[in-house]
Design an enzyme around this catalytic site. Structure first.
Site, PDB file in Angstrom:
ATOM      1  N   GLY A   1       0.792  -1.221   0.000  1.00 18.10           N
ATOM      2  CA  GLY A   1       0.000   0.000   0.000  1.00 18.10           C
ATOM      3  C   GLY A   1       0.825   1.273   0.000  1.00 18.10           C
ATOM      4  NE  ARG A   2       3.640   2.380  -4.796  1.00 19.68           N
ATOM      5  CZ  ARG A   2       3.348   1.237  -5.422  1.00 19.68           C
ATOM      6  NH1 ARG A   2       3.043   0.159  -4.696  1.00 19.68           N
ATOM      7  NH2 ARG A   2       3.329   1.174  -6.731  1.00 19.68           N
ATOM      8  CG  LEU A   3       1.991   2.880   5.736  1.00 20.31           C
ATOM      9  CD1 LEU A   3       1.534   4.306   5.456  1.00 20.31           C
ATOM     10  CD2 LEU A   3       1.004   2.186   6.662  1.00 20.31           C
TER      11      LEU A   3
END
Length: 214
Positions: free
Chosen positions: A191-193
């Site tokens: 999630g691009r976290l």
């Protein structure tokens, strides 16, 4: 010509990273990640992007190969008359970036570049394959040349001059070492976290560590 790449993406799912996973010394942490990249047999694991700034303030970036690292810094070699050589002479502040796609990891290092002594450059040049010696001796790196044939003619002339054994190191070919002032370790996450951790040295050389937002 144009192309829309908005839909090109993939998920990062390899691993997580926390402060508890990290060594107190960023050089030790770098060594662990480099070892992991080499054990994974990642192609060109020692390749790094070197970013410099020219006299007009324009950033310039290219790939070079890491040849040594340790407490003294990160070492690479090039023609000192090249664009990057002239830029480092003008502004010693540089950045290095390692990207290991298969591990979903990046390391960014900022610091100052300085010239290695000629003895170190001479020793490494003598260890290079003969074809690499010929290429370095024939090329005035970054300068224009009329044709590929003209460049190959220079190599042929050197081959005739030195038919056997090593080719002498050109005076302008040398080494640089980047003394790190900061490191950032990046681990891709779902999630691009992403996980990002930043090491910064204080005036006494002690390292602090902070988590950065992705």
């Amino acid at each position: 010509m144009s192309a829309d790449k908005h839909e090109v993406r993939r998920e990062y799912e390899d691993a997580a990273l926390s402060s508890a996973d990290l060594a107190a010394d960023p050089l030790q942490q770098f060594s662990l990640w480099m070892q992991a990249a080499e054990e994974r047999n990642i192609l060109d694991a020692t390749a790094m992007t070197l970013a410099t700034v020219d006299a007009d303030g324009q950033p310039q970036a290219r790939i070079v190969l890491l040849k040594a690292y340790g407490a003294e810094g990160f070492t690479f070699y090039t023609d000192t008359r090249s664009a990057k050589g002239l830029q480092m002479q003008h502004n010693a502040r540089v950045s290095l970036l390692f990207y290991w796609r298969e591990l979903e990891r990046q390391v960014r290092i900022c610091g100052r570049a300085s010239r290695l002594d000629d003895a170190a450059a001479q020793a490494y040049f003598a260890s290079r394959p003969r074809d690499s010696q010929l290429s370095a001796a024939a090329s005035e790196q970054s300068r224009p040349i009329a044709s590929r044939q003209a460049l190959e003619a220079r190599v042929a002339e050197l081959q005739a001059r030195y038919p056997e054994g090593a080719v002498p190191k050109p005076d302008a070919w040398g080494g640089y070492v980047v003394q790190a002032e900061s490191y950032e370790f990046w681990q891709g996450r779902v999630g691009r976290l992403h996980d990002r951790f930043f090491y910064l040295a204080d005036s006494s050389g002690r390292w602090s560590l902070q988590r950065l937002q992705p």
